[in-house]
Motif scaffolding. Structure first.
Motif, PDB file in Angstrom:
ATOM      1  N   TYR A  50      12.252 -17.422 -52.696  1.00  0.00           N
ATOM      2  CA  TYR A  50      13.606 -17.925 -52.451  1.00  0.00           C
ATOM      3  C   TYR A  50      14.618 -16.785 -52.419  1.00  0.00           C
ATOM      4  O   TYR A  50      15.424 -16.687 -51.498  1.00  0.00           O
ATOM      5  N   LEU A  51      14.590 -15.946 -53.443  1.00  0.00           N
ATOM      6  CA  LEU A  51      15.547 -14.851 -53.494  1.00  0.00           C
ATOM      7  C   LEU A  51      15.319 -13.875 -52.337  1.00  0.00           C
ATOM      8  O   LEU A  51      16.274 -13.358 -51.766  1.00  0.00           O
ATOM      9  N   THR A  52      14.072 -13.656 -51.980  1.00  0.00           N
ATOM     10  CA  THR A  52      13.761 -12.777 -50.852  1.00  0.00           C
ATOM     11  C   THR A  52      14.439 -13.281 -49.581  1.00  0.00           C
ATOM     12  O   THR A  52      15.042 -12.508 -48.834  1.00  0.00           O
ATOM     13  N   LYS A  53      14.353 -14.573 -49.355  1.00  0.00           N
ATOM     14  CA  LYS A  53      14.983 -15.164 -48.176  1.00  0.00           C
ATOM     15  C   LYS A  53      16.500 -14.990 -48.226  1.00  0.00           C
ATOM     16  O   LYS A  53      17.126 -14.627 -47.227  1.00  0.00           O
ATOM     17  N   ARG A  54      17.078 -15.223 -49.386  1.00  0.00           N
ATOM     18  CA  ARG A  54      18.533 -15.071 -49.524  1.00  0.00           C
ATOM     19  C   ARG A  54      18.961 -13.614 -49.358  1.00  0.00           C
ATOM     20  O   ARG A  54      19.996 -13.337 -48.777  1.00  0.00           O
ATOM     21  N   LEU A  55      18.154 -12.683 -49.857  1.00  0.00           N
ATOM     22  CA  LEU A  55      18.460 -11.263 -49.670  1.00  0.00           C
ATOM     23  C   LEU A  55      18.441 -10.901 -48.194  1.00  0.00           C
ATOM     24  O   LEU A  55      19.288 -10.145 -47.719  1.00  0.00           O
ATOM     25  N   ALA A  56      17.483 -11.454 -47.460  1.00  0.00           N
ATOM     26  CA  ALA A  56      17.420 -11.202 -46.011  1.00  0.00           C
ATOM     27  C   ALA A  56      18.656 -11.757 -45.311  1.00  0.00           C
ATOM     28  O   ALA A  56      19.159 -11.153 -44.359  1.00  0.00           O
ATOM     29  N   GLU A  57      19.156 -12.891 -45.779  1.00  0.00           N
ATOM     30  CA  GLU A  57      20.374 -13.466 -45.201  1.00  0.00           C
ATOM     31  C   GLU A  57      21.604 -12.631 -45.558  1.00  0.00           C
ATOM     32  O   GLU A  57      22.496 -12.445 -44.733  1.00  0.00           O
ATOM     33  N   LEU A  58      21.652 -12.135 -46.798  1.00  0.00           N
ATOM     34  CA  LEU A  58      22.793 -11.340 -47.251  1.00  0.00           C
ATOM     35  C   LEU A  58      22.835  -9.955 -46.601  1.00  0.00           C
ATOM     36  O   LEU A  58      23.907  -9.415 -46.353  1.00  0.00           O
ATOM     37  N   PHE A  59      21.643  -9.402 -46.330  1.00  0.00           N
ATOM     38  CA  PHE A  59      21.541  -8.047 -45.789  1.00  0.00           C
ATOM     39  C   PHE A  59      20.691  -8.052 -44.519  1.00  0.00           C
ATOM     40  O   PHE A  59      19.567  -7.556 -44.503  1.00  0.00           O
ATOM     41  N   PRO A  60      21.221  -8.594 -43.418  1.00  0.00           N
ATOM     42  CA  PRO A  60      20.422  -8.748 -42.200  1.00  0.00           C
ATOM     43  C   PRO A  60      19.950  -7.419 -41.598  1.00  0.00           C
ATOM     44  O   PRO A  60      18.944  -7.400 -40.889  1.00  0.00           O
ATOM     45  N   GLY A  61      20.616  -6.326 -41.887  1.00  0.00           N
ATOM     46  CA  GLY A  61      20.205  -5.038 -41.341  1.00  0.00           C
ATOM     47  C   GLY A  61      19.201  -4.288 -42.192  1.00  0.00           C
ATOM     48  O   GLY A  61      18.727  -3.223 -41.798  1.00  0.00           O
ATOM     49  N   ALA A  62      18.869  -4.824 -43.348  1.00  0.00           N
ATOM     50  CA  ALA A  62      17.960  -4.138 -44.269  1.00  0.00           C
ATOM     51  C   ALA A  62      16.508  -4.533 -44.036  1.00  0.00           C
ATOM     52  O   ALA A  62      16.221  -5.642 -43.592  1.00  0.00           O
ATOM     53  N   GLN A  63      15.619  -3.603 -44.352  1.00  0.00           N
ATOM     54  CA  GLN A  63      14.195  -3.926 -44.396  1.00  0.00           C
ATOM     55  C   GLN A  63      13.943  -4.568 -45.749  1.00  0.00           C
ATOM     56  O   GLN A  63      14.299  -4.006 -46.781  1.00  0.00           O
ATOM     57  N   ILE A  64      13.325  -5.738 -45.758  1.00  0.00           N
ATOM     58  CA  ILE A  64      13.098  -6.484 -46.989  1.00  0.00           C
ATOM     59  C   ILE A  64      11.608  -6.478 -47.313  1.00  0.00           C
ATOM     60  O   ILE A  64      10.785  -6.824 -46.467  1.00  0.00           O
ATOM     61  N   TYR A  65      11.283  -6.074 -48.531  1.00  0.00           N
ATOM     62  CA  TYR A  65       9.899  -6.084 -49.007  1.00  0.00           C
ATOM     63  C   TYR A  65       9.834  -6.949 -50.253  1.00  0.00           C
ATOM     64  O   TYR A  65      10.716  -6.884 -51.109  1.00  0.00           O
ATOM     65  N   ALA A  66       8.798  -7.748 -50.350  1.00  0.00           N
ATOM     66  CA  ALA A  66       8.629  -8.624 -51.508  1.00  0.00           C
ATOM     67  C   ALA A  66       7.219  -8.457 -52.068  1.00  0.00           C
ATOM     68  O   ALA A  66       6.257  -8.335 -51.316  1.00  0.00           O
ATOM     69  N   ALA A  67       7.138  -8.444 -53.381  1.00  0.00           N
ATOM     70  CA  ALA A  67       5.846  -8.357 -54.062  1.00  0.00           C
ATOM     71  C   ALA A  67       5.909  -9.190 -55.325  1.00  0.00           C
ATOM     72  O   ALA A  67       6.962  -9.301 -55.958  1.00  0.00           O
ATOM     73  N   ASP A  68       4.791  -9.782 -55.676  1.00  0.00           N
ATOM     74  CA  ASP A  68       4.719 -10.526 -56.925  1.00  0.00           C
ATOM     75  C   ASP A  68       3.354 -10.261 -57.554  1.00  0.00           C
ATOM     76  O   ASP A  68       2.335 -10.611 -56.961  1.00  0.00           O
ATOM     77  N   PRO A  69       3.333  -9.646 -58.711  1.00  0.00           N
ATOM     78  CA  PRO A  69       2.055  -9.291 -59.331  1.00  0.00           C
ATOM     79  C   PRO A  69       1.245 -10.508 -59.794  1.00  0.00           C
ATOM     80  O   PRO A  69       0.053 -10.376 -60.017  1.00  0.00           O
ATOM     81  N   SER A  70       1.864 -11.663 -59.879  1.00  0.00           N
ATOM     82  CA  SER A  70       1.124 -12.838 -60.350  1.00  0.00           C
ATOM     83  C   SER A  70       0.338 -13.525 -59.251  1.00  0.00           C
ATOM     84  O   SER A  70      -0.404 -14.438 -59.509  1.00  0.00           O
TER      85      SER A  70
END
Length: 71
Positions: A50-70
């Motif tokens: 969820y937060l990853t998606k919102r970060l992509a919306e907030l920062f459309p010009g940024a490269q977004i990477y997501a990881a979850d160790p679980s």
């Protein structure tokens, strides 16, 4: 802390955020993220994304990477 304890905490956090969707938005505003203009964002501990998606919306010009160790 052991791995099972961390997994339990993550599940409880996820359940709380799903039960109170406005809490997720309040969390984003509490961090004051809109004042930044990053080129790259790493969402470590991304959970359900969820937060990853919102970060992509907030920062459309940024490269977004997501990881979850679980997962």
């Amino acid at each position: 802390m052991n791995n099972e304890f961390n997994n339990q905490r993550a599940r409880m956090y996820h359940a709380a955020m799903c039960a109170y969707p406005l809490a997720r938005e309040e969390e984003i505003h509490a961090f004051g993220l809109k004042r930044f203009n990053p080129n790259v964002v790493l969402d470590f501990g991304a959970g359900d994304g969820y937060l990853t998606k919102r970060l992509a919306e907030l920062f459309p010009g940024a490269q977004i990477y997501a990881a979850d160790p679980s997962t």
